[in-house]
Scaffold this active site. Structure first.
Site, PDB file in Angstrom:
ATOM      1  N   SER A 100      57.726 -26.998 -21.914  1.00 21.09           N
ATOM      2  CA  SER A 100      58.660 -26.195 -21.130  1.00 21.09           C
ATOM      3  C   SER A 100      59.952 -26.972 -20.954  1.00 21.09           C
ATOM      4  CB  SER A 100      58.061 -25.880 -19.759  1.00 21.09           C
ATOM      5  OG  SER A 100      59.103 -25.536 -18.860  1.00 21.09           O
ATOM      6  N   HIS A 132      58.720 -23.452 -24.819  1.00 21.46           N
ATOM      7  CA  HIS A 132      58.448 -22.547 -23.704  1.00 21.46           C
ATOM      8  C   HIS A 132      59.707 -22.416 -22.845  1.00 21.46           C
ATOM      9  CE1 HIS A 132      55.662 -20.710 -20.717  1.00 21.46           C
ATOM     10  NE2 HIS A 132      56.390 -21.333 -19.801  1.00 21.46           N
ATOM     11  N   HIS A 167      58.706 -16.986 -21.127  1.00 18.27           N
ATOM     12  CA  HIS A 167      57.860 -16.700 -19.964  1.00 18.27           C
ATOM     13  C   HIS A 167      58.756 -16.062 -18.912  1.00 18.27           C
ATOM     14  CE1 HIS A 167      55.283 -18.531 -16.442  1.00 18.27           C
ATOM     15  NE2 HIS A 167      55.211 -17.206 -16.502  1.00 18.27           N
ATOM     16  N   ASP A 222      49.614 -22.926 -17.805  1.00 14.93           N
ATOM     17  CA  ASP A 222      50.990 -23.338 -17.492  1.00 14.93           C
ATOM     18  C   ASP A 222      51.058 -23.781 -16.037  1.00 14.93           C
ATOM     19  OD1 ASP A 222      53.719 -23.645 -17.257  1.00 14.93           O
ATOM     20  OD2 ASP A 222      54.197 -21.514 -17.463  1.00 14.93           O
ATOM     21  N   MET A 272      59.495 -14.685 -15.573  1.00 12.93           N
ATOM     22  CA  MET A 272      59.114 -14.602 -14.152  1.00 12.93           C
ATOM     23  C   MET A 272      60.180 -13.771 -13.461  1.00 12.93           C
ATOM     24  SD  MET A 272      57.854 -18.520 -13.909  1.00 12.93           S
ATOM     25  CE  MET A 272      58.735 -18.890 -15.424  1.00 12.93           C
ATOM     26  N   ASP A 281      61.381 -20.760 -19.571  1.00 16.55           N
ATOM     27  CA  ASP A 281      61.062 -20.135 -18.279  1.00 16.55           C
ATOM     28  C   ASP A 281      62.254 -19.353 -17.755  1.00 16.55           C
ATOM     29  OD1 ASP A 281      58.333 -21.044 -17.663  1.00 16.55           O
ATOM     30  OD2 ASP A 281      59.225 -23.047 -17.772  1.00 16.55           O
ATOM     31  N   MET A 299      63.679 -17.053 -14.888  1.00 20.97           N
ATOM     32  CA  MET A 299      63.429 -16.721 -13.464  1.00 20.97           C
ATOM     33  C   MET A 299      64.642 -16.006 -12.895  1.00 20.97           C
ATOM     34  SD  MET A 299      61.760 -20.270 -12.119  1.00 20.97           S
ATOM     35  CE  MET A 299      60.602 -21.221 -13.124  1.00 20.97           C
ATOM     36  N   MET A 310      48.351 -18.909 -14.956  1.00 23.28           N
ATOM     37  CA  MET A 310      49.185 -19.896 -14.250  1.00 23.28           C
ATOM     38  C   MET A 310      48.279 -20.844 -13.462  1.00 23.28           C
ATOM     39  SD  MET A 310      52.435 -19.343 -14.874  1.00 23.28           S
ATOM     40  CE  MET A 310      52.961 -20.624 -13.751  1.00 23.28           C
TER      41      MET A 310
HETATM   42  C1  DX5 Z   1      56.542 -22.866 -13.560  1.00 19.96           C
HETATM   43  C2  DX5 Z   1      56.856 -22.670 -15.013  1.00 19.96           C
HETATM   44  C3  DX5 Z   1      56.288 -23.729 -15.857  1.00 19.96           C
HETATM   45  C4  DX5 Z   1      56.823 -25.103 -15.549  1.00 19.96           C
HETATM   46  C5  DX5 Z   1      55.849 -26.114 -16.007  1.00 19.96           C
HETATM   47  O1  DX5 Z   1      56.825 -21.726 -12.844  1.00 19.96           O
HETATM   48  O2  DX5 Z   1      56.361 -21.440 -15.479  1.00 19.96           O
HETATM   49  O3  DX5 Z   1      56.448 -23.434 -17.240  1.00 19.96           O
HETATM   50  O4  DX5 Z   1      58.039 -25.375 -16.160  1.00 19.96           O
HETATM   51  O5  DX5 Z   1      56.271 -27.364 -15.573  1.00 19.96           O
HETATM   52  P1  DX5 Z   1      55.195 -28.483 -15.232  1.00 19.96           P
HETATM   53  O6  DX5 Z   1      54.462 -28.778 -16.499  1.00 19.96           O
HETATM   54  O7  DX5 Z   1      56.022 -29.618 -14.750  1.00 19.96           O
HETATM   55  O8  DX5 Z   1      54.290 -27.933 -14.173  1.00 19.96           O
HETATM   56 ZN    ZN Z   2      56.275 -21.189 -17.683  1.00 21.19          ZN
END
Ligand code: DX5
Ligand code: ZN
Length: 218
Positions: A6, A29, A62, A171, A64, A31, A33, A133
């Protein structure tokens, strides 16, 4: 066994250089948000489109975000190889998964820690991956939640029951300390953010994580 670093904990102002530090990764990956589905704001479609030009690795988006029914197909259209929506936010997940696949991407459903898999088991044939998750989504660097392990096992058992080739991704808090537990429980795709980008050599960490997962599965 696939490792998908990520970039959330990478230098977000230097993403092109940051993805070049992980040539051995299977996916990148990303993220996304929106400050509504989770209390954090990261990046969106324009950044994903730029990132696409800077790496030959496939992108694993991903999302969110609220209203994935509206936005997720655009990430597939932008060239992401895999697009994950949260089932808690999707209004019509079957239609959405089919739209993502129609755009040529793998369709994936994510579950927050308190969301069970069982109500959605009939969706498995529509999905290429399920993301369990292992932290509450929103931030990197959180502690792995062991309470999610039984759900990983149940998800794997359901996939076996349905005879589907669906990948099972974990994740959140995945590191050399926790990856074996995930692999033993049945996960086969591992997101790791801080574990990879806080390592002195991120690409070496990718290889170490993959080796640990493969050893645990064997
Ligand atoms: C959290 C994200 C993850 C995050 C993982 O909401 O979806 O992908 O970046 O980071 P680590 O591996 O540090 O938990
Ligand atoms: Zn993620």
């Amino acid at each position: 066994m696939q490792i998908t670093p990520s970039i959330l904990n990478a230098d977000l102002a230097n993403l092109g250089a940051e993805v070049r530090r992980i040539p051995g990764a299977d996916w990148v990956h990303v993220d996304v948000m929106d400050n509504h589905f989770v209390p954090n704001l990261t990046l969106g479609l324009p950044v994903v489109e730029s990132l696409r030009q800077h790496t030959g690795l496939p992108l694993d988006a991903h999302l969110m975000i609220e209203d994935p029914d509206r936005w997720a197909p655009q990430y597939a259209e932008a060239g992401c190889g895999s697009v994950t929506f949260h089932i808690e936010a999707a209004a019509a997940p079957v239609r959405l998964a089919r739209e993502i696949r129609a755009q040529g991407a793998r369709a994936s459903m994510a579950l927050k820690p308190a969301t069970p898999i069982e109500p959605y088991e009939d969706l498995l044939p529509e999905l290429d991956m399920v993301l369990v998750m292992t932290v509450e989504p929103g931030f990197g660097g959180q502690k792995f939640l062991d309470l999610c392990l039984p759900k990983i096992r149940r998800a794997r058992a359901l996939m076996d029951k349905y005879g589907v080739e669906t990948w099972l991704q974990v994740d959140g808090g995945v590191s050399l300390e926790t990856i074996e537990r995930c692999a033993e429980a049945g996960a086969d795709v591992f997101v790791a953010g801080s574990a990879v980008y806080r390592a002195d050599d991120p690409d070496a960490m990718v290889a170490e994580l993959r080796a640990a997962a493969e050893a645990a599965r064997a």
